[in-house]
Design a protein around this motif. Structure first.
Motif, PDB file in Angstrom:
ATOM      1  N   LEU A 131       9.216   8.165  15.852  1.00  0.00           N
ATOM      2  CA  LEU A 131       8.910   6.839  16.390  1.00  0.00           C
ATOM      3  C   LEU A 131       7.828   6.921  17.464  1.00  0.00           C
ATOM      4  O   LEU A 131       6.953   6.053  17.565  1.00  0.00           O
ATOM      5  N   ARG A 132       7.883   7.988  18.286  1.00  0.00           N
ATOM      6  CA  ARG A 132       6.856   8.174  19.309  1.00  0.00           C
ATOM      7  C   ARG A 132       5.489   8.428  18.658  1.00  0.00           C
ATOM      8  O   ARG A 132       4.464   7.876  19.096  1.00  0.00           O
ATOM      9  N   ALA A 133       5.484   9.257  17.643  1.00  0.00           N
ATOM     10  CA  ALA A 133       4.225   9.539  16.938  1.00  0.00           C
ATOM     11  C   ALA A 133       3.662   8.272  16.291  1.00  0.00           C
ATOM     12  O   ALA A 133       2.440   8.064  16.248  1.00  0.00           O
ATOM     13  N   SER A 134       4.562   7.393  15.811  1.00  0.00           N
ATOM     14  CA  SER A 134       4.126   6.149  15.200  1.00  0.00           C
ATOM     15  C   SER A 134       3.425   5.258  16.226  1.00  0.00           C
ATOM     16  O   SER A 134       2.418   4.607  15.915  1.00  0.00           O
ATOM     17  N   VAL A 135       3.958   5.223  17.458  1.00  0.00           N
ATOM     18  CA  VAL A 135       3.321   4.426  18.512  1.00  0.00           C
ATOM     19  C   VAL A 135       1.899   4.908  18.763  1.00  0.00           C
ATOM     20  O   VAL A 135       0.952   4.113  18.850  1.00  0.00           O
ATOM     21  N   VAL A 136       1.747   6.231  18.863  1.00  0.00           N
ATOM     22  CA  VAL A 136       0.417   6.789  19.128  1.00  0.00           C
ATOM     23  C   VAL A 136      -0.534   6.507  17.963  1.00  0.00           C
ATOM     24  O   VAL A 136      -1.693   6.120  18.167  1.00  0.00           O
ATOM     25  N   GLU A 137      -0.055   6.689  16.755  1.00  0.00           N
ATOM     26  CA  GLU A 137      -0.925   6.473  15.590  1.00  0.00           C
ATOM     27  C   GLU A 137      -1.278   5.002  15.405  1.00  0.00           C
ATOM     28  O   GLU A 137      -2.415   4.678  15.041  1.00  0.00           O
ATOM     29  N   GLN A 138      -0.325   4.122  15.658  1.00  0.00           N
ATOM     30  CA  GLN A 138      -0.640   2.696  15.569  1.00  0.00           C
ATOM     31  C   GLN A 138      -1.636   2.295  16.665  1.00  0.00           C
ATOM     32  O   GLN A 138      -2.528   1.459  16.442  1.00  0.00           O
ATOM     33  N   GLY A 139      -1.494   2.925  17.849  1.00  0.00           N
ATOM     34  CA  GLY A 139      -2.459   2.676  18.908  1.00  0.00           C
ATOM     35  C   GLY A 139      -3.837   3.205  18.543  1.00  0.00           C
ATOM     36  O   GLY A 139      -4.863   2.550  18.818  1.00  0.00           O
ATOM     37  N   ARG A 140      -3.858   4.374  17.890  1.00  0.00           N
ATOM     38  CA  ARG A 140      -5.140   4.932  17.459  1.00  0.00           C
ATOM     39  C   ARG A 140      -5.785   4.045  16.394  1.00  0.00           C
ATOM     40  O   ARG A 140      -7.000   3.788  16.414  1.00  0.00           O
ATOM     41  N   SER A 141      -4.962   3.561  15.466  1.00  0.00           N
ATOM     42  CA  SER A 141      -5.465   2.675  14.418  1.00  0.00           C
ATOM     43  C   SER A 141      -6.004   1.381  15.028  1.00  0.00           C
ATOM     44  O   SER A 141      -7.052   0.874  14.603  1.00  0.00           O
ATOM     45  N   MET A 142      -5.310   0.855  16.037  1.00  0.00           N
ATOM     46  CA  MET A 142      -5.765  -0.376  16.694  1.00  0.00           C
ATOM     47  C   MET A 142      -7.105  -0.143  17.385  1.00  0.00           C
ATOM     48  O   MET A 142      -8.029  -0.971  17.271  1.00  0.00           O
ATOM     49  N   ALA A 143      -7.237   0.973  18.084  1.00  0.00           N
ATOM     50  CA  ALA A 143      -8.501   1.275  18.752  1.00  0.00           C
ATOM     51  C   ALA A 143      -9.631   1.433  17.744  1.00  0.00           C
ATOM     52  O   ALA A 143     -10.743   0.922  17.956  1.00  0.00           O
ATOM     53  N   ASP A 144      -9.340   2.123  16.636  1.00  0.00           N
ATOM     54  CA  ASP A 144     -10.368   2.292  15.599  1.00  0.00           C
ATOM     55  C   ASP A 144     -10.779   0.948  15.008  1.00  0.00           C
ATOM     56  O   ASP A 144     -11.959   0.724  14.702  1.00  0.00           O
ATOM     57  N   THR A 314       4.832  12.168  35.176  1.00  0.00           N
ATOM     58  CA  THR A 314       4.312  10.815  35.362  1.00  0.00           C
ATOM     59  C   THR A 314       3.399  10.459  34.192  1.00  0.00           C
ATOM     60  O   THR A 314       2.565  11.271  33.753  1.00  0.00           O
ATOM     61  N   GLY A 315       3.594   9.244  33.664  1.00  0.00           N
ATOM     62  CA  GLY A 315       2.830   8.834  32.490  1.00  0.00           C
ATOM     63  C   GLY A 315       1.322   8.808  32.741  1.00  0.00           C
ATOM     64  O   GLY A 315       0.873   8.460  33.833  1.00  0.00           O
ATOM     65  N   THR A 316       0.607   9.224  31.752  1.00  0.00           N
ATOM     66  CA  THR A 316      -0.856   9.199  31.823  1.00  0.00           C
ATOM     67  C   THR A 316      -1.398   8.102  30.883  1.00  0.00           C
ATOM     68  O   THR A 316      -0.672   7.582  30.035  1.00  0.00           O
ATOM     69  N   ALA A 317      -2.671   7.801  31.045  1.00  0.00           N
ATOM     70  CA  ALA A 317      -3.287   6.736  30.241  1.00  0.00           C
ATOM     71  C   ALA A 317      -3.229   7.071  28.759  1.00  0.00           C
ATOM     72  O   ALA A 317      -3.465   8.221  28.350  1.00  0.00           O
ATOM     73  N   LEU A 318      -2.899   6.072  27.939  1.00  0.00           N
ATOM     74  CA  LEU A 318      -2.935   6.243  26.480  1.00  0.00           C
ATOM     75  C   LEU A 318      -4.320   5.923  25.924  1.00  0.00           C
ATOM     76  O   LEU A 318      -4.751   6.514  24.934  1.00  0.00           O
ATOM     77  N   PHE A 319      -4.999   4.963  26.562  1.00  0.00           N
ATOM     78  CA  PHE A 319      -6.305   4.514  26.053  1.00  0.00           C
ATOM     79  C   PHE A 319      -7.399   4.769  27.078  1.00  0.00           C
ATOM     80  O   PHE A 319      -7.162   4.758  28.291  1.00  0.00           O
ATOM     81  N   SER A 320      -8.593   4.982  26.548  1.00  0.00           N
ATOM     82  CA  SER A 320      -9.793   5.049  27.378  1.00  0.00           C
ATOM     83  C   SER A 320     -10.756   3.967  26.900  1.00  0.00           C
ATOM     84  O   SER A 320     -10.603   3.409  25.818  1.00  0.00           O
ATOM     85  N   GLY A 321     -11.783   3.717  27.711  1.00  0.00           N
ATOM     86  CA  GLY A 321     -12.784   2.734  27.317  1.00  0.00           C
ATOM     87  C   GLY A 321     -12.696   1.475  28.148  1.00  0.00           C
ATOM     88  O   GLY A 321     -11.731   1.251  28.903  1.00  0.00           O
ATOM     89  N   THR A 322     -13.723   0.641  27.994  1.00  0.00           N
ATOM     90  CA  THR A 322     -13.778  -0.612  28.747  1.00  0.00           C
ATOM     91  C   THR A 322     -13.916  -1.839  27.848  1.00  0.00           C
ATOM     92  O   THR A 322     -13.929  -2.960  28.335  1.00  0.00           O
ATOM     93  N   GLY A 323     -14.055  -1.632  26.556  1.00  0.00           N
ATOM     94  CA  GLY A 323     -14.239  -2.743  25.635  1.00  0.00           C
ATOM     95  C   GLY A 323     -13.948  -2.336  24.208  1.00  0.00           C
ATOM     96  O   GLY A 323     -13.445  -1.231  23.938  1.00  0.00           O
ATOM     97  N   ALA A 324     -14.288  -3.213  23.283  1.00  0.00           N
ATOM     98  CA  ALA A 324     -13.964  -2.971  21.879  1.00  0.00           C
ATOM     99  C   ALA A 324     -14.733  -1.789  21.296  1.00  0.00           C
ATOM    100  O   ALA A 324     -14.200  -1.036  20.476  1.00  0.00           O
ATOM    101  N   ALA A 325     -15.980  -1.602  21.703  1.00  0.00           N
ATOM    102  CA  ALA A 325     -16.808  -0.565  21.097  1.00  0.00           C
ATOM    103  C   ALA A 325     -16.376   0.842  21.483  1.00  0.00           C
ATOM    104  O   ALA A 325     -16.485   1.774  20.671  1.00  0.00           O
ATOM    105  N   ASP A 326     -15.880   1.040  22.718  1.00  0.00           N
ATOM    106  CA  ASP A 326     -15.548   2.395  23.174  1.00  0.00           C
ATOM    107  C   ASP A 326     -14.057   2.614  23.390  1.00  0.00           C
ATOM    108  O   ASP A 326     -13.642   3.641  23.954  1.00  0.00           O
ATOM    109  N   MET A 327     -13.218   1.679  22.970  1.00  0.00           N
ATOM    110  CA  MET A 327     -11.773   1.845  23.098  1.00  0.00           C
ATOM    111  C   MET A 327     -11.317   3.038  22.251  1.00  0.00           C
ATOM    112  O   MET A 327     -11.723   3.196  21.105  1.00  0.00           O
ATOM    113  N   ALA A 328     -10.471   3.906  22.828  1.00  0.00           N
ATOM    114  CA  ALA A 328     -10.023   5.099  22.093  1.00  0.00           C
ATOM    115  C   ALA A 328      -8.634   5.505  22.559  1.00  0.00           C
ATOM    116  O   ALA A 328      -8.280   5.346  23.740  1.00  0.00           O
TER     117      ALA A 328
END
Length: 445
Positions: A131-144, A314-328
Motif C-alpha cells: 500500500l505504501r509503494a502504491s502511494v509513491v507510484e500513484q504520486g509519481r504517475s500524478m507528477a508525470d 522525521t518525514g521528508t518531502a515526497l515531491f519536488s518542483g514549483t509547478g506542473a512542468a518540473d513536479m517530480a
C-alpha cells in the motif's frame, strides 16, 4: 455628311466582337480565384451633319466605352469585415480545442483522484509495504501526468506562435505586393484590360489580408488603395507604393503582441487576433495548472514534515518542483510516507499524520480545482464555437451577396455569348446588304 450603313454596321461588329471577347474571358475564368465578372458598356456614336446644319447630330453606330468590373465596393468591404471576424473566431476556437485536448487527454484529474485513493487505502494498514509503494507510484504517475500536460500545452503554444508568425510574414508579403500593385495601377490606362486585371489582383490581396487582420480601405484615382489597420483612423498599412512592416513579440508567459513599424499595434479581428486570444487563454491555463501542482506539492510536503516515516524518522518531502512542468516524485520507496505522528516509533501503525495529510488534501481539493479548470476550458470552447458558427454564417451570406453580383454565371454567359454572336452576324449582314445596294446603284445605266 450623313452616316452610312457601312460605318454603322462596322461599329456594331466591333462592339459585338469586344463583347464576345469579354464573355469568353468570363467563361474561361469562371473558377479563377478573385476573378470579377466583366461586362462591356457601349455608347452611341454621333457625327456632325452637313455644313449647312452644323449643330445637327446623326447617329453613326456605337463604340465601346469601357470594360466594367461588376463589383460593389461596399459588398467587398462587408466580405472583408465579416470574413475577418469569422477568421478570428475560427482561429480562437481551434486554439481552445487544442488546449482542451491537451488538458483532458493526459488525465490529470484521474491521476489526482488515484493518488488520493491510494492514501485512503493506506489508512487500513499504514505499515503495509504494497500500500505504501502504491502511494509513491500513484504520486509519481500524478507528477508525470502534470509534466506531460505542461509539455502538451507548450506544444500547443509553440504551434499557435508558429502560425501567428507565419501570419505576420504573410501580412508583410501582402502589403509589399499591394504597394507594387498600387504603383502599376497609377501607371495603367483607365479601363484597360491591364487595369482590370490589376484591380482583380488588388481585391484578392485585400481579401487575403483581411483574413489575417481587420482592415479599412479607401480608394483613389485609378483604383489605388490606402489600407489602415482596424478602422479608418488606425495606423497605415499601405499607402501608395509604400507598405508598413508588422512584427510580433512573444512575452515570458507565451502571449504575443504586435508592432507596426516599431509602434505598438492592436489587432482586433482576423486570424492573428484569434491566435493571440487563444494564447492568452493558454497562459491562464498554464498558470492555473502550475498553481494546482504547487498546491499539491506544498500540501503533501508540509504534512510529511509533521510526521515520521516507517523507520521513525522525521518525514521528508515526497515531491519536488514549483509547478506542473518540473513536479517530480523524489521518494525512492514507500517507507518514506510519513503516516505516524511526530515522536512515534519505527513501524508504528499510528495513522494520525496520514489522516492529517488526507484532511489537508481534502481541504485543498485539488481534484475540484482540476475539474474547475476543465469546466472553464470546455465552457470557453462551447461559447466560442457558437460565436464562430454565427459569424461564419454572416460571412457566408456576405460572400453569397457579392458572388451574385461579381461571380460568373455560366448559364447567363451562354445567353450573352449567343446574343453577341447574333449581333455580330447581324452587323455583318448589314454590311453585306450595304455592299449589295452600292453595287446595284453603281450598276444602273
Amino acid at each position: 455628311m450623313a452616316a452610312d450603313l457601312l460605318t454603322i454596321a462596322s461599329s456594331g461588329a466591333r462592339a459585338a466582337k469586344a463583347a464576345l471577347d469579354v464573355t469568353a474571358n468570363n467563361i474561361s475564368n469562371a473558377s479563377s480565384e478573385g476573378y470579377v465578372r466583366r461586362s462591356v458598356t457601349v455608347t452611341e456614336l454621333g457625327v456632325n451633319s452637313v455644313s449647312t446644319s452644323p449643330t445637327e447630330i446623326n447617329l453613326a453606330g456605337v463604340r465601346v466605352a469601357s470594360v466594367v468590373r461588376n463589383a460593389d465596393t461596399f459588398r467587398q468591404s462587408e466580405v472583408r469585415r465579416t470574413g475577418a471576424d469569422a477568421a478570428r473566431a475560427d482561429a480562437e476556437v481551434q486554439g481552445l480545442e487544442n488546449i482542451e485536448a491537451a488538458v483532458e487527454q493526459t488525465g490529470v484529474y484521474d491521476s489526482i483522484v488515484n493518488f488520493e485513493a491510494a492514501l485512503q487505502q493506506l489508512v487500513s494498514d499504514p505499515t503495509d509495504g504494497a500500500l505504501r509503494a502504491s502511494v509513491v507510484e500513484q504520486g509519481r504517475s500524478m507528477a508525470d501526468t502534470f509534466n506531460v500536460t505542461a509539455s502538451s500545452l507548450q506544444a500547443v503554444g509553440d504551434g499557435l506562435r508558429f502560425e501567428a508568425q507565419s501570419g505576420v510574414d504573410s501580412v508583410n508579403s501582402i502589403t509589399a505586393e499591394l504597394a507594387r500593385v498600387n504603383l502599376r495601377l497609377a501607371r495603367s490606362s483607365d479601363a484597360s484590360s491591364d487595369q482590370t486585371a490589376l484591380l482583380d489582383q488588388r481585391d484578392l490581396l485585400l481579401q487575403n489580408l483581411s483574413d489575417q487582420m481587420g482592415i479599412s480601405t479607401s480608394f483613389g484615382t485609378n483604383g489605388v488603395v490606402t489600407v489602415t489597420l482596424g478602422d479608418s483612423s488606425g495606423p497605415t498599412l499601405v499607402t501608395g507604393g509604400t507598405g508598413s512592416t508588422l512584427a510580433m513579440t512573444t512575452a515570458s508567459d507565451g502571449t504575443i503582441s504586435f508592432t507596426l513599424d516599431n509602434a505598438a499595434a492592436t489587432i482586433d479581428s482576423g486570424a492573428l487576433a484569434g491566435k493571440s486570444q487563444a494564447l492568452t487563454q493558454l497562459a491562464t491555463t498554464n498558470d492555473q495548472l502550475d498553481a494546482l501542482a504547487a498546491k499539491i506539492i506544498d500540501t503533501v510536503n508540509a504534512a510529511q514534515a509533521s510526521g515520521v516515516d516507517l523507520d521513525g524518522n522525521t518525514g521528508t518531502a515526497l515531491f519536488s518542483g514549483t509547478g506542473a512542468a518540473d513536479m517530480a516524485m523524489i521518494a525512492t520507496g514507500g517507507d518514506a510516507v510519513a503516516t505516524a505522528a511526530a515522536g512515534s516509533a519505527a513501524n508504528s501503525r499510528d495513522a494520525t499524520n496520514l489522516t492529517a495529510l488526507r484532511d489537508a488534501l481534502s481541504s485543498a481539493d485539488p481534484a475540484g480545482d482540476m475539474n474547475t479548470i476543465l469546466f472553464g476550458i470546455s465552457s470557453a470552447v462551447a461559447g466560442r464555437t457558437l460565436t464562430r458558427d454565427a459569424l461564419a454564417s454572416i460571412a457566408s451570406s456576405a460572400k453569397v451577396a457579392l458572388q451574385a453580383q461579381a461571380g460568373v454565371d455560366l448559364d447567363q454567359e451562354a445567353v450573352h455569348l449567343l446574343r453577341y454572336q447574333q449581333a455580330f452576324q447581324a452587323s455583318g449582314r448589314v454590311m453585306q446588304v450595304a455592299s449589295d445596294i452600292f453595287n446595284t446603284i453603281l450598276g444602273i445605266k
